[in-house]
Design an enzyme around this catalytic site. Structure first.
Site, short mmCIF file in Angstrom:
data_model
loop_
_atom_site.label_atom_id
_atom_site.label_comp_id
_atom_site.label_asym_id
_atom_site.label_seq_id
_atom_site.Cartn_x
_atom_site.Cartn_y
_atom_site.Cartn_z
N GLY A 64 -105.51 -178.86 22.89
CA GLY A 64 -104.50 -177.95 23.46
C GLY A 64 -103.78 -178.57 24.65
N TYR A 83 -112.83 -162.78 26.27
CA TYR A 83 -112.62 -164.06 26.96
C TYR A 83 -113.85 -164.44 27.79
CZ TYR A 83 -109.99 -167.44 29.86
OH TYR A 83 -109.54 -168.58 30.51
N ALA A 131 -116.96 -163.37 27.41
CA ALA A 131 -118.09 -163.69 26.53
C ALA A 131 -117.96 -165.12 26.01
CB ALA A 131 -118.15 -162.69 25.37
N LYS A 181 -116.23 -167.64 27.41
CA LYS A 181 -116.34 -168.65 28.48
C LYS A 181 -117.77 -168.75 29.02
CE LYS A 181 -112.05 -170.10 28.55
NZ LYS A 181 -111.74 -171.48 28.12
P1 NAD Z 1 -102.04 -172.40 28.11
O1 NAD Z 1 -101.89 -171.17 27.28
O2 NAD Z 1 -100.88 -172.90 28.88
O3 NAD Z 1 -102.60 -173.59 27.21
C1 NAD Z 1 -103.54 -173.42 26.20
C2 NAD Z 1 -103.30 -174.47 25.14
O4 NAD Z 1 -104.26 -174.31 24.08
C3 NAD Z 1 -101.91 -174.33 24.50
O5 NAD Z 1 -101.32 -175.60 24.41
C4 NAD Z 1 -102.21 -173.78 23.12
O6 NAD Z 1 -101.26 -174.13 22.13
C5 NAD Z 1 -103.57 -174.41 22.83
N1 NAD Z 1 -104.31 -173.71 21.79
C6 NAD Z 1 -104.52 -172.37 21.69
N2 NAD Z 1 -105.23 -172.11 20.58
C7 NAD Z 1 -105.47 -173.31 19.97
C8 NAD Z 1 -106.16 -173.69 18.79
N3 NAD Z 1 -106.75 -172.79 18.00
N4 NAD Z 1 -106.22 -175.01 18.47
C9 NAD Z 1 -105.63 -175.95 19.26
N5 NAD Z 1 -104.95 -175.63 20.39
C10 NAD Z 1 -104.88 -174.33 20.74
O7 NAD Z 1 -103.26 -172.10 29.07
P2 NAD Z 1 -103.90 -172.93 30.29
O8 NAD Z 1 -103.86 -172.03 31.46
O9 NAD Z 1 -103.36 -174.31 30.38
O10 NAD Z 1 -105.42 -172.96 29.79
C11 NAD Z 1 -106.10 -174.14 29.39
C12 NAD Z 1 -107.59 -173.84 29.40
O11 NAD Z 1 -108.00 -173.48 30.73
C13 NAD Z 1 -107.99 -172.66 28.51
O12 NAD Z 1 -109.24 -172.92 27.91
C14 NAD Z 1 -108.13 -171.51 29.50
O13 NAD Z 1 -108.98 -170.52 29.04
C15 NAD Z 1 -108.70 -172.26 30.70
N6 NAD Z 1 -108.51 -171.57 31.98
C16 NAD Z 1 -107.28 -171.30 32.48
C17 NAD Z 1 -107.16 -170.68 33.71
C18 NAD Z 1 -105.83 -170.37 34.34
O14 NAD Z 1 -105.82 -169.73 35.39
N7 NAD Z 1 -104.71 -170.80 33.79
C19 NAD Z 1 -108.32 -170.34 34.41
C20 NAD Z 1 -109.56 -170.64 33.88
C21 NAD Z 1 -109.65 -171.26 32.66
#
Ligand code: NAD
Length: 246
Positions: A11, A154, A156, A158
């Site tokens: 991703g 989410y 659960a 994480k």
């Molecule tokens: P985002 O939505 O910008 O990016 C998520 C990426 O995952 C996207 O590119 C999407 O296309 C890809 N994706 C989704 N489902 C997919 C699949 N089935 N197969 C392949 N790719 C897939 O979000 P982000 O904020 O950059 O989040 C990235 C990670 O960080 C995630 O795991 C999110 O849960 C985690 N996270 C984010 C935050 C935050 O505050 N932004 C906080 C804690 C954790």
């Protein structure tokens, strides 16, 4: 720091994944950019990485689909001849209060955010065992530690990622494969940009450092965990949350 290493970031066409892919490339790693939807964005990350003087290519796969993931890992190993670093970053949200949450919203989030980590980890393990070395870094979330209303699915998933990290760290330690998780707090990306002003204000009130994190703040910790500097760290979850959960 990572010269000659090869990495796959799931991703990574935008947000935190993109920042991680670029940071690993800056340190000299060749980086495969996984995407599931937006091919154009993935291509532009590939081009940014290539400008840093290392190899990159984009690879389409849904992380929760084992057949697609196996094919993706094969492609990475064929192109780079090794796979040293896997960053399980892909994730989605389908927020709703428990009583309103539909079964399919629960299933979708568990499938991508938890099963996806299992499927990708399992698929790289054989290759890393052959290499007698590897680093797996799982992107959990601080809410997987603390809980969060409206995010039962989410949270659960994480929290599950943290458990999966500890178990795989124990199973793979004897093979010199180190597995760690990171737990970002509120990071400025498309995921958090979707919040209302009121939600944003409530959030800032909970953060001792009183600001959102940037994707680069997360990427630098991943760079550390992927490097030789983290040789004696496995099974841990590092909070990157401005002090929100202590
Ligand atoms: P985002 O939505 O910008 O990016 C998520 C990426 O995952 C996207 O590119 C999407 O296309 C890809 N994706 C989704 N489902 C997919 C699949 N089935 N197969 C392949 N790719 C897939 O979000 P982000 O904020 O950059 O989040 C990235 C990670 O960080 C995630 O795991 C999110 O849960 C985690 N996270 C984010 C935050 C935050 O505050 N932004 C906080 C804690 C954790």
């Amino acid at each position: 720091m990572l010269k000659g290493k090869s990495a796959l970031v799931t991703g990574s066409s935008r947000g935190i994944g993109r920042a991680i892919a670029l940071e690993l490339a800056k340190q000299g790693a060749n980086v495969a950019v996984n995407f599931s939807g937006n091919e154009e964005k993935a291509q532009s990350v590939v081009e940014e990485i290539e400008e840093l003087g290392v190899k990159s290519f984009k690879v389409k796969a849904d992380v929760s689909n084992e057949a697609e993931v196996k094919q993706m890992i094969k492609q990475v190993v064929d192109q780079f001849n090794s796979l040293d670093i896997l960053v399980n970053n892909a994730g989605i949200t389908r927020d709703n209060l428990l009583m309103r949450m539909k079964e399919e919203e629960f299933d979708q989030v568990i499938n991508t955010n938890l099963k996806g980590v299992f499927v990708c980890t399992k698929a790289v393990t054989r290759q890393m065992m052959k290499q007698k070395a590897g680093r797996i870094i799982n992107v959990s979330s601080i809410v997987g530690v603390s809980g969060n209303p409206g995010q039962a699915n989410y949270v659960a998933a994480k929290a599950g990622v943290i458990g999966l990290t500890k178990t795989t760290a124990k199973e793979l330690a004897s093979r010199n494969i180190l597995v760690n998780a990171i737990a970002p707090g509120f990071i400025s990306t498309d995921m958090t940009n979707a919040l209302t002003e009121e939600q944003r204000k409530d959030m800032l009130d909970m953060i001792p450092l009183a600001k959102l994190g940037e994707p680069e703040d997360v990427a630098k910790v991943v760079r550390f965990l992927a490097s030789e500097d983290a040789n004696y760290i496995t099974g841990q979850t590092i909070h990157i949350d401005g002090g929100m959960v202590m």
